[in-house]
Every structure is written in C-alpha cells, then in structure tokens.
Design a protein around this motif. Structure first.
Motif, PDB file in Angstrom:
ATOM      1  N   SER A  78       0.831  -1.208   0.000  1.00  0.00           N
ATOM      2  CA  SER A  78       0.000   0.000   0.000  1.00  0.00           C
ATOM      3  C   SER A  78       0.865   1.256   0.000  1.00  0.00           C
ATOM      4  O   SER A  78       0.544   2.247  -0.661  1.00  0.00           O
ATOM      5  CB  SER A  78      -0.944  -0.004   1.210  1.00  0.00           C
ATOM      6  OG  SER A  78      -0.212   0.065   2.422  1.00  0.00           O
ATOM      7  N   ARG A  79       1.972   1.221   0.727  1.00  0.00           N
ATOM      8  CA  ARG A  79       2.900   2.348   0.711  1.00  0.00           C
ATOM      9  C   ARG A  79       3.544   2.492  -0.666  1.00  0.00           C
ATOM     10  O   ARG A  79       3.745   3.606  -1.166  1.00  0.00           O
ATOM     11  CB  ARG A  79       3.992   2.157   1.764  1.00  0.00           C
ATOM     12  CG  ARG A  79       3.512   2.255   3.213  1.00  0.00           C
ATOM     13  CD  ARG A  79       4.690   2.024   4.159  1.00  0.00           C
ATOM     14  NE  ARG A  79       4.295   2.055   5.554  1.00  0.00           N
ATOM     15  CZ  ARG A  79       5.121   1.807   6.574  1.00  0.00           C
ATOM     16  NH1 ARG A  79       6.389   1.506   6.317  1.00  0.00           N
ATOM     17  NH2 ARG A  79       4.699   1.876   7.815  1.00  0.00           N
ATOM     18  N   ALA A  80       3.876   1.362  -1.270  1.00  0.00           N
ATOM     19  CA  ALA A  80       4.495   1.395  -2.594  1.00  0.00           C
ATOM     20  C   ALA A  80       3.565   2.029  -3.615  1.00  0.00           C
ATOM     21  O   ALA A  80       4.008   2.776  -4.499  1.00  0.00           O
ATOM     22  CB  ALA A  80       4.865  -0.024  -3.031  1.00  0.00           C
ATOM     23  N   GLU A  81       2.276   1.767  -3.512  1.00  0.00           N
ATOM     24  CA  GLU A  81       1.322   2.329  -4.465  1.00  0.00           C
ATOM     25  C   GLU A  81       1.153   3.832  -4.276  1.00  0.00           C
ATOM     26  O   GLU A  81       0.587   4.505  -5.142  1.00  0.00           O
ATOM     27  CB  GLU A  81      -0.023   1.616  -4.336  1.00  0.00           C
ATOM     28  CG  GLU A  81       0.035   0.165  -4.797  1.00  0.00           C
ATOM     29  CD  GLU A  81      -1.319  -0.494  -4.852  1.00  0.00           C
ATOM     30  OE1 GLU A  81      -2.319   0.171  -4.524  1.00  0.00           O
ATOM     31  OE2 GLU A  81      -1.398  -1.677  -5.236  1.00  0.00           O
ATOM     32  N   SER A  82       1.653   4.343  -3.152  1.00  0.00           N
ATOM     33  CA  SER A  82       1.638   5.792  -2.923  1.00  0.00           C
ATOM     34  C   SER A  82       2.915   6.455  -3.426  1.00  0.00           C
ATOM     35  O   SER A  82       3.095   7.662  -3.257  1.00  0.00           O
ATOM     36  CB  SER A  82       1.449   6.092  -1.431  1.00  0.00           C
ATOM     37  OG  SER A  82       0.203   5.598  -0.980  1.00  0.00           O
ATOM     38  N   GLY A  83       3.813   5.655  -4.000  1.00  0.00           N
ATOM     39  CA  GLY A  83       5.041   6.210  -4.572  1.00  0.00           C
ATOM     40  C   GLY A  83       6.288   6.003  -3.749  1.00  0.00           C
ATOM     41  O   GLY A  83       7.341   6.558  -4.088  1.00  0.00           O
ATOM     42  N   ASP A  84       6.214   5.202  -2.680  1.00  0.00           N
ATOM     43  CA  ASP A  84       7.380   4.961  -1.821  1.00  0.00           C
ATOM     44  C   ASP A  84       8.241   3.864  -2.461  1.00  0.00           C
ATOM     45  O   ASP A  84       7.870   2.687  -2.462  1.00  0.00           O
ATOM     46  CB  ASP A  84       6.906   4.529  -0.432  1.00  0.00           C
ATOM     47  CG  ASP A  84       8.047   4.461   0.574  1.00  0.00           C
ATOM     48  OD1 ASP A  84       9.193   4.190   0.170  1.00  0.00           O
ATOM     49  OD2 ASP A  84       7.789   4.675   1.776  1.00  0.00           O
ATOM     50  N   LEU A  85       9.409   4.243  -2.990  1.00  0.00           N
ATOM     51  CA  LEU A  85      10.263   3.287  -3.682  1.00  0.00           C
ATOM     52  C   LEU A  85      10.864   2.254  -2.730  1.00  0.00           C
ATOM     53  O   LEU A  85      11.013   1.078  -3.082  1.00  0.00           O
ATOM     54  CB  LEU A  85      11.380   4.023  -4.428  1.00  0.00           C
ATOM     55  CG  LEU A  85      10.920   4.963  -5.557  1.00  0.00           C
ATOM     56  CD1 LEU A  85      12.128   5.625  -6.206  1.00  0.00           C
ATOM     57  CD2 LEU A  85      10.108   4.206  -6.593  1.00  0.00           C
ATOM     58  N   ASP A  86      11.233   2.676  -1.526  1.00  0.00           N
ATOM     59  CA  ASP A  86      11.769   1.733  -0.547  1.00  0.00           C
ATOM     60  C   ASP A  86      10.715   0.696  -0.168  1.00  0.00           C
ATOM     61  O   ASP A  86      11.021  -0.494   0.001  1.00  0.00           O
ATOM     62  CB  ASP A  86      12.255   2.473   0.702  1.00  0.00           C
ATOM     63  CG  ASP A  86      13.499   3.308   0.432  1.00  0.00           C
ATOM     64  OD1 ASP A  86      14.256   2.950  -0.492  1.00  0.00           O
ATOM     65  OD2 ASP A  86      13.713   4.317   1.133  1.00  0.00           O
ATOM     66  N   ALA A  87       9.469   1.154  -0.033  1.00  0.00           N
ATOM     67  CA  ALA A  87       8.382   0.225   0.285  1.00  0.00           C
ATOM     68  C   ALA A  87       8.165  -0.764  -0.854  1.00  0.00           C
ATOM     69  O   ALA A  87       7.850  -1.932  -0.624  1.00  0.00           O
ATOM     70  CB  ALA A  87       7.102   1.004   0.565  1.00  0.00           C
ATOM     71  N   ALA A  88       8.340  -0.308  -2.081  1.00  0.00           N
ATOM     72  CA  ALA A  88       8.184  -1.196  -3.241  1.00  0.00           C
ATOM     73  C   ALA A  88       9.209  -2.323  -3.199  1.00  0.00           C
ATOM     74  O   ALA A  88       8.900  -3.476  -3.533  1.00  0.00           O
ATOM     75  CB  ALA A  88       8.315  -0.397  -4.526  1.00  0.00           C
ATOM     76  N   LYS A  89      10.438  -2.021  -2.792  1.00  0.00           N
ATOM     77  CA  LYS A  89      11.481  -3.052  -2.687  1.00  0.00           C
ATOM     78  C   LYS A  89      11.122  -4.077  -1.614  1.00  0.00           C
ATOM     79  O   LYS A  89      11.277  -5.286  -1.818  1.00  0.00           O
ATOM     80  CB  LYS A  89      12.827  -2.400  -2.365  1.00  0.00           C
ATOM     81  CG  LYS A  89      13.350  -1.472  -3.455  1.00  0.00           C
ATOM     82  CD  LYS A  89      14.643  -0.804  -3.030  1.00  0.00           C
ATOM     83  CE  LYS A  89      15.141   0.176  -4.082  1.00  0.00           C
ATOM     84  NZ  LYS A  89      16.380   0.875  -3.647  1.00  0.00           N
ATOM     85  N   GLU A  90      10.658  -3.592  -0.476  1.00  0.00           N
ATOM     86  CA  GLU A  90      10.265  -4.510   0.600  1.00  0.00           C
ATOM     87  C   GLU A  90       9.097  -5.390   0.156  1.00  0.00           C
ATOM     88  O   GLU A  90       9.069  -6.595   0.442  1.00  0.00           O
ATOM     89  CB  GLU A  90       9.871  -3.710   1.849  1.00  0.00           C
ATOM     90  CG  GLU A  90      11.017  -3.002   2.539  1.00  0.00           C
ATOM     91  CD  GLU A  90      11.960  -3.967   3.243  1.00  0.00           C
ATOM     92  OE1 GLU A  90      11.551  -5.122   3.497  1.00  0.00           O
ATOM     93  OE2 GLU A  90      13.097  -3.580   3.533  1.00  0.00           O
ATOM     94  N   ALA A  91       8.142  -4.793  -0.545  1.00  0.00           N
ATOM     95  CA  ALA A  91       6.977  -5.553  -1.007  1.00  0.00           C
ATOM     96  C   ALA A  91       7.384  -6.662  -1.963  1.00  0.00           C
ATOM     97  O   ALA A  91       6.860  -7.783  -1.895  1.00  0.00           O
ATOM     98  CB  ALA A  91       5.966  -4.610  -1.674  1.00  0.00           C
ATOM     99  N   ARG A  92       8.333  -6.372  -2.849  1.00  0.00           N
ATOM    100  CA  ARG A  92       8.786  -7.396  -3.797  1.00  0.00           C
ATOM    101  C   ARG A  92       9.448  -8.573  -3.078  1.00  0.00           C
ATOM    102  O   ARG A  92       9.245  -9.736  -3.447  1.00  0.00           O
ATOM    103  CB  ARG A  92       9.760  -6.784  -4.809  1.00  0.00           C
ATOM    104  CG  ARG A  92       9.084  -5.981  -5.911  1.00  0.00           C
ATOM    105  CD  ARG A  92      10.041  -5.724  -7.060  1.00  0.00           C
ATOM    106  NE  ARG A  92      11.178  -4.910  -6.669  1.00  0.00           N
ATOM    107  CZ  ARG A  92      11.204  -3.582  -6.736  1.00  0.00           C
ATOM    108  NH1 ARG A  92      10.147  -2.928  -7.178  1.00  0.00           N
ATOM    109  NH2 ARG A  92      12.280  -2.912  -6.366  1.00  0.00           N
TER     110      ARG A  92
END
Length: 202
Positions: free
Chosen positions: A134-148
């Motif tokens: 959900s954080r990644a979908e708000s544009g947080d790149l670090d959160a996108a890495k954790e989600a992956r």
C-alpha cells in the motif's frame, strides 16, 4: 541373475530425471472470509497526522490573540493555513492507505496461494506485505522493494511458486481435452488405432 534395467547410482544418488512433488493449489482460490486484520494503523503516518493536527490547532488559537495585527497576523494566518493543509493531506493519505489495505487484504485471501498461507499460519506475513504494498502504491520506492521481497516469500510470482513447489491445479483440463486425446472406454479402441488389427493366436 540380476534384474533388468539400469543399475542404481552409487550412494543412493537420485536420477537426474526424477520429478519433485508439487503441491497443487485450487484454481478457484481460497473460499470464505479473510482472517481478521492483525496490524495496527500505520504508526508513523498516524503520528505525523496527529502532530500536524495539534500544530494547526495551536496556530488557530494564536490567531485569536487581540494584539495580533498587521503583518504579524498575516504571517500567522499563512502558517495556520499551511498547517491545516499538511494535516488534511496526512489524514487523506492515512485514509487512502487503509482503504487500499482493506481491498488488497480481501483480494489476497481469495487467491490459490492463500490456501497454503492459512495452513502455515502466515497471517501476519501477508499483512506485512499488504502494508508495504500500500505504501508502494503511494510512490514509496523503498516500500516497493520490501513488497517485492515479501511477495517472493509468499509465492506471489511464478518463480516464487516454483521455489515453494506450488502449482495451480486446473480442474477443467480433463473436460477441455479434445475427444481424440481422451482415454477410450475399457475394451474399445479407436478405429485408427493400429492395435485394432491385432488378434489372439491360439
């Protein structure tokens, strides 16, 4: 006299063409309601919103001072407006995150992988993925890495499913197979089957 066939490999080594058992998951996904959401609201975002709200309230009170006039009052009003805007943005961000989390939580627990998550009691692990996603979908790149990274552990990609030895079982394979590929009934052969010309010699 030894039996027919290749000799066993030394040391009990497995043959190269040996297959690894896969765990079939239902193509229709997991049935039933999702588990209860186990995490609290985003602590960092909630704290930022609360601080912004308190700051906006303090600045609103400062505007009530009777001695506040002229340029000082204009500056105070500008600061109050900025504080109210910051508080509103953080409030909307938190609400949007909660909405995304709720939707993603429902969707994930209806997937085939969710059957295994339930068996393995991975409720909190799935919730952590939802939070980062959900954080990644708000544009947080670090959160996108954790989600992956968590997605790989949960089997949410084809390669991750292969590592976990999970496969999606397709219950429609047999029904959808062409008639020519279906096994004939016992005691009958297709007209074009060369074995139909064979007969028992007495």
């Amino acid at each position: 006299m030894g039996g027919m066939g290749p000799a066993p490999k030394p040391g009990g080594a497995r043959r190269r063409n040996a297959t690894v058992a896969m765990t079939p998951l239902p193509a229709g996904g997991r049935k039933g309601r999702p588990p209860k959401w186990p995490l609290q609201d985003d602590v960092v975002l909630t704290a930022r919103r609360d601080i912004a709200l308190r700051k906006a309230d303090d600045l609103e009170l400062a505007l009530l001072e009777p001695n506040l006039k002229g340029r000082a009052k204009a500056n105070a009003e500008k600061k109050a407006d900025s504080a109210r805007e910051a508080a509103l943005i953080l409030t909307k961000q938190l609400e949007a995150q909660q909405a995304v989390e709720a939707q993603l939580w429902r969707e994930l627990w209806a997937t085939p992988q969710a059957v295994m998550w339930q068996k393995l009691s991975w409720t909190r692990e799935v919730a952590q993925y939802v939070r980062w996603k959900s954080r990644a979908e708000s544009g947080d790149l670090d959160a996108a890495k954790e989600a992956r990274q968590i997605a790989d552990r949960l089997g949410l990609t084809p390669l991750a499913m292969l590592r976990l030895r999970w496969t999606i079982a397709d219950s429609n394979d047999a029904a959808a197979a062409p008639a020519s590929r279906r096994r004939p009934a016992s005691g009958s052969r297709r007209p074009d089957d060369p074995r139909a010309a064979l007969h028992i010699v007495e």
